[in-house]
Design an enzyme around this catalytic site. Structure first.
Site, mmCIF file in Angstrom:
data_model
loop_
_atom_site.group_PDB
_atom_site.id
_atom_site.type_symbol
_atom_site.label_atom_id
_atom_site.label_comp_id
_atom_site.label_asym_id
_atom_site.label_seq_id
_atom_site.Cartn_x
_atom_site.Cartn_y
_atom_site.Cartn_z
ATOM 1 N N ASP A 174 5.404 -0.787 -3.077
ATOM 2 C CA ASP A 174 6.458 -1.502 -2.277
ATOM 3 C C ASP A 174 6.867 -2.774 -2.778
ATOM 4 O O ASP A 174 7.673 -2.700 -3.654
ATOM 5 C CB ASP A 174 5.579 -1.538 -0.728
ATOM 6 C CG ASP A 174 6.571 -2.261 0.247
ATOM 7 O OD1 ASP A 174 7.736 -2.650 -0.185
ATOM 8 O OD2 ASP A 174 6.057 -2.502 1.317
ATOM 9 N N PHE B 106 8.635 2.640 6.629
ATOM 10 C CA PHE B 106 6.960 2.877 6.523
ATOM 11 C C PHE B 106 6.772 4.300 6.703
ATOM 12 O O PHE B 106 7.102 4.953 7.828
ATOM 13 C CB PHE B 106 6.470 2.176 7.674
ATOM 14 C CG PHE B 106 4.919 1.963 7.281
ATOM 15 C CD1 PHE B 106 4.384 1.142 6.719
ATOM 16 C CD2 PHE B 106 3.861 2.690 7.952
ATOM 17 C CE1 PHE B 106 2.868 0.922 6.147
ATOM 18 C CE2 PHE B 106 2.628 2.785 7.659
ATOM 19 C CZ PHE B 106 2.108 1.898 6.804
ATOM 20 N N ARG C 92 -3.395 10.659 7.461
ATOM 21 C CA ARG C 92 -3.559 10.840 6.215
ATOM 22 C C ARG C 92 -3.520 12.508 5.978
ATOM 23 O O ARG C 92 -3.301 12.913 4.766
ATOM 24 C CB ARG C 92 -4.880 10.452 5.627
ATOM 25 C CG ARG C 92 -4.944 8.779 5.555
ATOM 26 C CD ARG C 92 -6.195 8.622 4.769
ATOM 27 N NE ARG C 92 -6.546 7.009 4.861
ATOM 28 C CZ ARG C 92 -5.991 6.049 4.260
ATOM 29 N NH1 ARG C 92 -4.953 6.259 3.445
ATOM 30 N NH2 ARG C 92 -6.309 4.906 4.390
ATOM 31 N N GLU D 195 -1.061 6.110 -8.177
ATOM 32 C CA GLU D 195 -1.037 5.348 -6.919
ATOM 33 C C GLU D 195 -0.239 6.335 -5.755
ATOM 34 O O GLU D 195 0.495 7.079 -6.233
ATOM 35 C CB GLU D 195 0.069 4.116 -7.208
ATOM 36 C CG GLU D 195 -0.696 2.821 -7.524
ATOM 37 C CD GLU D 195 -1.128 2.241 -5.905
ATOM 38 O OE1 GLU D 195 -1.384 3.061 -4.865
ATOM 39 O OE2 GLU D 195 -1.080 1.087 -5.733
HETATM 40 P P1 5GP Z 1 2.583 -3.252 -2.329
HETATM 41 O O1 5GP Z 1 1.394 -3.832 -2.919
HETATM 42 O O2 5GP Z 1 3.521 -2.570 -3.391
HETATM 43 O O3 5GP Z 1 3.619 -3.938 -1.402
HETATM 44 O O4 5GP Z 1 1.975 -2.287 -1.394
HETATM 45 C C1 5GP Z 1 1.254 -1.075 -1.928
HETATM 46 C C2 5GP Z 1 0.287 -0.697 -0.844
HETATM 47 O O5 5GP Z 1 0.506 -1.001 0.545
HETATM 48 C C3 5GP Z 1 0.089 1.107 -1.040
HETATM 49 O O6 5GP Z 1 -0.686 1.386 -1.884
HETATM 50 C C4 5GP Z 1 -0.230 1.319 0.201
HETATM 51 O O7 5GP Z 1 -1.458 1.423 0.533
HETATM 52 C C5 5GP Z 1 0.541 0.590 1.263
HETATM 53 N N1 5GP Z 1 1.886 0.769 1.499
HETATM 54 C C6 5GP Z 1 2.995 0.442 1.090
HETATM 55 N N2 5GP Z 1 4.175 0.850 1.823
HETATM 56 C C7 5GP Z 1 3.609 1.934 2.525
HETATM 57 C C8 5GP Z 1 3.976 2.837 3.568
HETATM 58 O O8 5GP Z 1 5.202 2.975 3.698
HETATM 59 N N3 5GP Z 1 3.105 3.534 4.069
HETATM 60 C C9 5GP Z 1 1.980 3.481 3.898
HETATM 61 N N4 5GP Z 1 1.024 4.349 4.702
HETATM 62 N N5 5GP Z 1 1.263 2.597 3.082
HETATM 63 C C10 5GP Z 1 2.040 1.681 2.610
#
Ligand code: 5GP
Length: 185
Positions: free
Chosen positions: A105, A154, A167, A101
């Protein structure tokens, strides 16, 4: 970079630091899977840069196979929608799976992926994430290997996007603000 430079904030993790840390992770993973082998299952799209660098630093003697799946919950915004879509989970029956991964978050995406991989009969399941956002005590997913713990910001670069941009940046940066329409490419 491009016309959206104003959206790119301070550098949080320079490329050199990322690469040193990934070498350490790859060594630990190689030790843990010595004689076993693994299926590195990279979560697209954000994990593609990390996954590619990680497997190339693993011990060449380890039997490493790779596959990919797509998961997403963010759309084009910076806060989680709470809904997790998983596309094309590959066959994992009897395999020793390492989920790769980019960032965790809320942990919802990973929790959902881990559930599906276990249900599909993986022999063992571990997860490596490059970035782990701090301050999420209510998570139900498990993290076996973590690159960096970062504050609740973020971030973009090194595979991570905002609205499919950034990216390609080699370092990890904080996103300053959501780009205004006139700044979009
Ligand atoms: P979660 O389900 O843990 O809240 O989110 C996970 C997904 O959200 C990650 O695989 C990623 O795609 C996106 N994500 C979470 N935080 C960030 C961040 O700070 N930057 C970016 N670009 N994507 C994030």
């Amino acid at each position: 970079m491009n016309a959206n430079d104003a959206a790119i904030g301070r550098m949080l993790i320079p490329a050199a630091e990322i690469h040193t840390r990934i070498s350490g992770l790859a060594r630990r993973i190689s030790d843990d899977y010595a004689g076993v082998g693994l299926l590195a299952l990279t979560v697209l799209r954000g994990g593609f840069v990390f996954g590619a660098d990680l497997i190339r630093r693993m011990d060449p003697a380890i039997a490493v196979q790779v596959d990919f799946l797509r998961a997403g919950s963010y759309g084009d915004g910076t806060t989680s929608s709470g809904r997790v879509d998983v596309e094309h989970p590959p066959p994992v029956d009897g395999r020793d799976v390492l989920i790769v991964e980019d960032i965790v978050d809320t942990g919802r995406t990973l929790e959902s992926l881990q559930e599906r991989i276990r249900d599909r009969g993986a022999r063992s399941l571990r997860t490596v994430t490059l970035l782990d956002k701090e301050g999420r005590p209510d998570r139900r997913c498990t993290l076996d290997y973590v690159g960096f713990r970062i504050p609740d910001l973020f971030v973009v670069g090194y595979g991570l996007d905002y609205a499919q941009m950034y990216r390609h940046l080699p370092d990890i940066h904080v996103l300053n603000h959501e780009p205004r329409p006139e700044e979009s490419p």
